[in-house]
Each structure stands twice: as C-alpha cells, then as structure tokens.
Design an enzyme around this catalytic site. Structure first.
Site, PDB file in Angstrom:
ATOM      1  N   ASP A   1       0.774  -1.153  -0.039  1.00  0.00           N
ATOM      2  CA  ASP A   1      -0.119   0.039   0.004  1.00  0.00           C
ATOM      3  C   ASP A   1       0.843   1.185   0.133  1.00  0.00           C
ATOM      4  O   ASP A   1       2.125   1.365  -0.122  1.00  0.00           O
ATOM      5  CB  ASP A   1      -0.913  -0.027   1.018  1.00  0.00           C
TER       6      ASP A   1
ATOM      7  N   CYS B   1       1.639  -4.033 -26.288  1.00  0.00           N
ATOM      8  CA  CYS B   1       1.826  -5.558 -26.935  1.00  0.00           C
ATOM      9  C   CYS B   1       0.558  -6.366 -26.643  1.00  0.00           C
ATOM     10  O   CYS B   1       0.542  -7.561 -27.226  1.00  0.00           O
ATOM     11  CB  CYS B   1       2.871  -6.103 -26.507  1.00  0.00           C
TER      12      CYS B   1
ATOM     13  N   ASN C   1       4.738  -5.483  18.121  1.00  0.00           N
ATOM     14  CA  ASN C   1       3.718  -6.269  17.475  1.00  0.00           C
ATOM     15  C   ASN C   1       2.906  -6.958  18.888  1.00  0.00           C
ATOM     16  O   ASN C   1       3.426  -7.185  19.796  1.00  0.00           O
ATOM     17  CB  ASN C   1       4.726  -7.855  17.059  1.00  0.00           C
TER      18      ASN C   1
ATOM     19  N   SER D   1       5.401 -10.602  10.523  1.00  0.00           N
ATOM     20  CA  SER D   1       5.574 -11.840  10.996  1.00  0.00           C
ATOM     21  C   SER D   1       6.852 -12.490  10.781  1.00  0.00           C
ATOM     22  O   SER D   1       7.435 -13.357  11.373  1.00  0.00           O
ATOM     23  CB  SER D   1       4.528 -12.738  10.464  1.00  0.00           C
TER      24      SER D   1
ATOM     25  N   HIS E   1       8.443  -5.140  -1.669  1.00  0.00           N
ATOM     26  CA  HIS E   1       7.513  -6.147  -2.404  1.00  0.00           C
ATOM     27  C   HIS E   1       6.664  -5.348  -3.213  1.00  0.00           C
ATOM     28  O   HIS E   1       5.458  -5.847  -3.762  1.00  0.00           O
ATOM     29  CB  HIS E   1       6.562  -6.943  -1.313  1.00  0.00           C
TER      30      HIS E   1
HETATM   31  P1  NAD Z   1       1.658 -10.974   7.986  1.00  0.00           P
HETATM   32  O1  NAD Z   1       0.498 -10.937   7.575  1.00  0.00           O
HETATM   33  O2  NAD Z   1       2.531 -12.351   7.795  1.00  0.00           O
HETATM   34  O3  NAD Z   1       2.216 -10.566   9.443  1.00  0.00           O
HETATM   35  C1  NAD Z   1       1.389  -9.634  10.127  1.00  0.00           C
HETATM   36  C2  NAD Z   1       2.007  -9.244  11.497  1.00  0.00           C
HETATM   37  O4  NAD Z   1       1.368  -8.087  11.789  1.00  0.00           O
HETATM   38  C3  NAD Z   1       1.883 -10.271  12.416  1.00  0.00           C
HETATM   39  O5  NAD Z   1       3.147 -10.678  13.225  1.00  0.00           O
HETATM   40  C4  NAD Z   1       0.540  -9.778  13.396  1.00  0.00           C
HETATM   41  O6  NAD Z   1       0.948 -10.292  14.794  1.00  0.00           O
HETATM   42  C5  NAD Z   1       0.980  -8.413  13.437  1.00  0.00           C
HETATM   43  N1  NAD Z   1      -0.242  -7.599  13.515  1.00  0.00           N
HETATM   44  C6  NAD Z   1      -1.491  -7.677  13.270  1.00  0.00           C
HETATM   45  N2  NAD Z   1      -2.079  -6.597  13.769  1.00  0.00           N
HETATM   46  C7  NAD Z   1      -1.202  -5.314  14.216  1.00  0.00           C
HETATM   47  C8  NAD Z   1      -1.072  -4.318  14.629  1.00  0.00           C
HETATM   48  N3  NAD Z   1      -2.430  -3.827  14.772  1.00  0.00           N
HETATM   49  N4  NAD Z   1      -0.183  -3.494  15.175  1.00  0.00           N
HETATM   50  C9  NAD Z   1       0.908  -4.117  14.965  1.00  0.00           C
HETATM   51  N5  NAD Z   1       1.404  -5.535  14.439  1.00  0.00           N
HETATM   52  C10 NAD Z   1       0.032  -6.225  14.010  1.00  0.00           C
HETATM   53  O7  NAD Z   1       2.461  -9.768   7.191  1.00  0.00           O
HETATM   54  P2  NAD Z   1       3.945  -9.302   6.685  1.00  0.00           P
HETATM   55  O8  NAD Z   1       4.948  -9.975   7.912  1.00  0.00           O
HETATM   56  O9  NAD Z   1       3.959  -7.942   6.313  1.00  0.00           O
HETATM   57  O10 NAD Z   1       4.465 -10.477   5.484  1.00  0.00           O
HETATM   58  C11 NAD Z   1       3.438 -11.103   4.611  1.00  0.00           C
HETATM   59  C12 NAD Z   1       3.218 -10.216   3.158  1.00  0.00           C
HETATM   60  O11 NAD Z   1       2.074  -9.767   2.952  1.00  0.00           O
HETATM   61  C13 NAD Z   1       4.329  -9.103   2.949  1.00  0.00           C
HETATM   62  O12 NAD Z   1       5.065  -9.612   1.751  1.00  0.00           O
HETATM   63  C14 NAD Z   1       3.391  -7.940   2.238  1.00  0.00           C
HETATM   64  O13 NAD Z   1       3.841  -7.674   1.051  1.00  0.00           O
HETATM   65  C15 NAD Z   1       2.140  -8.360   2.054  1.00  0.00           C
HETATM   66  N6  NAD Z   1       1.021  -7.907   2.507  1.00  0.00           N
HETATM   67  C16 NAD Z   1       0.849  -6.559   2.488  1.00  0.00           C
HETATM   68  C17 NAD Z   1      -0.341  -5.861   2.975  1.00  0.00           C
HETATM   69  C18 NAD Z   1      -0.297  -4.317   2.679  1.00  0.00           C
HETATM   70  O14 NAD Z   1       0.269  -3.740   1.886  1.00  0.00           O
HETATM   71  N7  NAD Z   1      -1.006  -3.456   3.909  1.00  0.00           N
HETATM   72  C19 NAD Z   1      -1.332  -6.496   3.311  1.00  0.00           C
HETATM   73  C20 NAD Z   1      -1.467  -8.054   3.406  1.00  0.00           C
HETATM   74  C21 NAD Z   1      -0.285  -8.489   2.900  1.00  0.00           C
HETATM   75 ZN    ZN Z   2       3.272  -5.041 -23.102  1.00  0.00          ZN
END
Ligand code: NAD
Ligand code: ZN
Length: 252
Positions: free
Chosen positions: A104, A158, A221, A197, A119
């Site tokens: 985002d 393309c 977290n 995570s 990412h």
């Molecule tokens: P994840 O979903 O694996 O983990 C989320 C983590 O956030 C967990 O450890 C959880 O305990 C913690 N969490 C939940 N609510 C919280 C809060 N209010 N405050 C603080 N921590 C909180 O996400 P990740 O580690 O970012 O990895 C997964 C992949 O998901 C990434 O590669 C990312 O690109 C993608 N992703 C991105 C978005 C976004 O852009 N907002 C949303 C979903 C997934």
């Molecule tokens: Zn193209």
C-alpha cells in the site's frame, strides 16, 4: 506502558533510524493482513495460491480480482497514528528510512519522505510480457465487499496481460531496493521492526542484519513472533498504541 530508559536514550541519540514494517502497521487502517485478506471469495485459498505468477497465468480473473479488491480497500483507507508517528520521526532524527514489505502507499500518504518498497506496490501494475507500466483508473471501484473476478486490462503496447506490480512468491526482490535495505540495516543505529511476522524471506533477514551490526532493534507486535529473540527490546501492543505512547513520551 513504561519504556526502558536505555532504549529511549538509543532513540534520542540515533543519527540513522530504519523502520522495517509489515502488514500489521496498516491493520489499524482497516487493511487486512495476509491471513485476514483471505475472506469472502478467497476463503478457500492460501496466499501462496493467489500470490504467484502461476496462479495469475492459470486464473487471471481470480488473481486480478483479489488485487483489485485489496487496492480498493487501500484507496478507501487513511494513514493511522502509527504511519503518522513514523513520518513525524523525521523531524527528530537526522536520517529516517522506511523499509516496507507493504504494497500500500500509506507511509507516503502519512508524509514519510524516504520509503523503500521491498515487495512492490498495488498502485504500479505492469505488462506481464513487455514490462511496460500500466496506468490504472484513479476512482474507487464499487465491487461487492467480498470481491469478484475481474479480467486484467491488456497492455496498450503489446496486448499482453497487465499484472499487479507486486513481488510474488518465488520472484526476486527488486535488486536496487533490496541492496539499499541491506546497507541501511548494516548502517543504522536503531531499527524498528513493526507489524511483521517475518516469515517471508529474504526480507525477514533485515532485523538479523541490523542486530549483527550492533543496532538497537525494537520489535513492536501484539503477538510473539519467531524473531523476537533477535530484538533488543520487544514492545507488546498494536503499532498505533505503542508508537503513539512512545511519541508522546519522547515528544517528537
Ligand atoms: P503478515 O500478515 O505475515 O504478518 C502480520 C503481522 O502483523 C503479524 O505478526 C501480526 O501479529 C502483526 N499485527 C497484526 N495486527 C497488528 C497491529 N495492529 N499492530 C502491529 N502488528 C500487528 O505480514 P508481513 O510480515 O508483512 O508479510 C506478509 C506479506 O504480506 C508481505 O510480503 C506483504 O507484501 C504482504 N501484505 C501486505 C499488505 C499491505 O500492503 N498492507 C497487506 C497484507 C499482506
Ligand atoms: Zn506489453
């Protein structure tokens, strides 16, 4: 919450701070984390079954629909107190860089000036064949809340399919961003690790690199993670709760 005095001193005297963020930092803006994003139409899928090139090639309408649903959630969301506190840190510390796994743009909209996207972004799709960037309509699509199948647009250059501008499972991280993130992890005095995570490699190695180079690593977290042992300090709470309190305590 009572903060450790040495931790506060490390932040106060830091010349360079890196802020490593994951989906948890946007959770309080109403953006689902990965696990929570698998509701509605996608409840029978694992993220690994949607966030891959293979899934997109096999079922483009399903995968594009999932990303469009996620993008519309982001367009409707606002940066929260955690994004704002991170942006405000820039007036307090000589150098602050955000290294995010998020796709985002809420850090930028909160005012952070230096954001590395490891990412990619939901907002920068490109042609799967020729790589040409594709411009999306700016309006918010009013699809059903659970999402729907949507055929991806075709490239004007393309006629290849347009794919989301994110890094899928099995793909390499963008080389420049990853290189810079590693250099920052080695050079920073303090690294915040917020709402991730950290099971997605190689991005998850950032806190380890920082710790090996003697940075003060501060983990925020609400739940324990497998990398808590790498942190110098573990602050249990949501990103908004902890960062708002820290900001108030330190007056930044
Ligand atoms: P994840 O979903 O694996 O983990 C989320 C983590 O956030 C967990 O450890 C959880 O305990 C913690 N969490 C939940 N609510 C919280 C809060 N209010 N405050 C603080 N921590 C909180 O996400 P990740 O580690 O970012 O990895 C997964 C992949 O998901 C990434 O590669 C990312 O690109 C993608 N992703 C991105 C978005 C976004 O852009 N907002 C949303 C979903 C997934
Ligand atoms: Zn193209």
């Amino acid at each position: 919450m009572k903060f450790d005095g040495q931790m506060l001193a490390s932040i106060a005297k830091a010349k360079q701070i890196a802020v490593f963020t994951g989906a948890g930092v946007s959770q309080e803006s109403g953006i689902p984390t990965f696990r929570d994003a698998l509701t509605g139409l996608w409840e029978n899928f694992a993220a690994e079954d949607l966030a891959t090139k293979r899934a997109f090639v096999q079922n483009p309408e399903l995968v594009w629909g999932w990303y469009e649903w996620r993008r519309s959630r982001v367009l409707q969301a606002q940066p929260n107190q955690a994004h704002l506190a991170i942006a405000a840190l820039e007036a307090f510390v000589p150098s602050v860089t955000v290294i995010t796994q998020n796709v985002d743009d809420l850090h930028e909209r909160a005012g952070s000036m230096d954001v590395i996207h490891l990412h990619g972004s939901l907002h920068h799709p490109r042609c799967i064949q020729c790589g040409k960037p594709h411009t999306l309509e700016t309006g918010i699509s009013d699809g059903p809340d659970g999402g729907r199948h949507i055929p991806p647009p075709l490239c004007t250059h393309c006629e290849g399919r347009v794919r989301p501008g994110v890094v899928w499972f099995g793909e390499d991280l963008p080389i420049n961003e990853w290189g810079r993130a590693q250099r920052l992890a080695r050079a920073c005095d303090v690294l915040f690790c917020i709402g991730t995570s950290s099971i997605v490699m190689p991005a998850a190695s950032i806190p380890r690199i920082a710790r090996e180079n003697r940075a003060c690593v501060i983990q925020i977290n609400p739940t324990p993670t497998s990398h808590d042992h790498q942190a110098s300090y573990v602050l249990r709470g949501t990103a908004c709760e902890v960062l708002s309190e820290l900001r108030e305590t330190m007056g930044w």
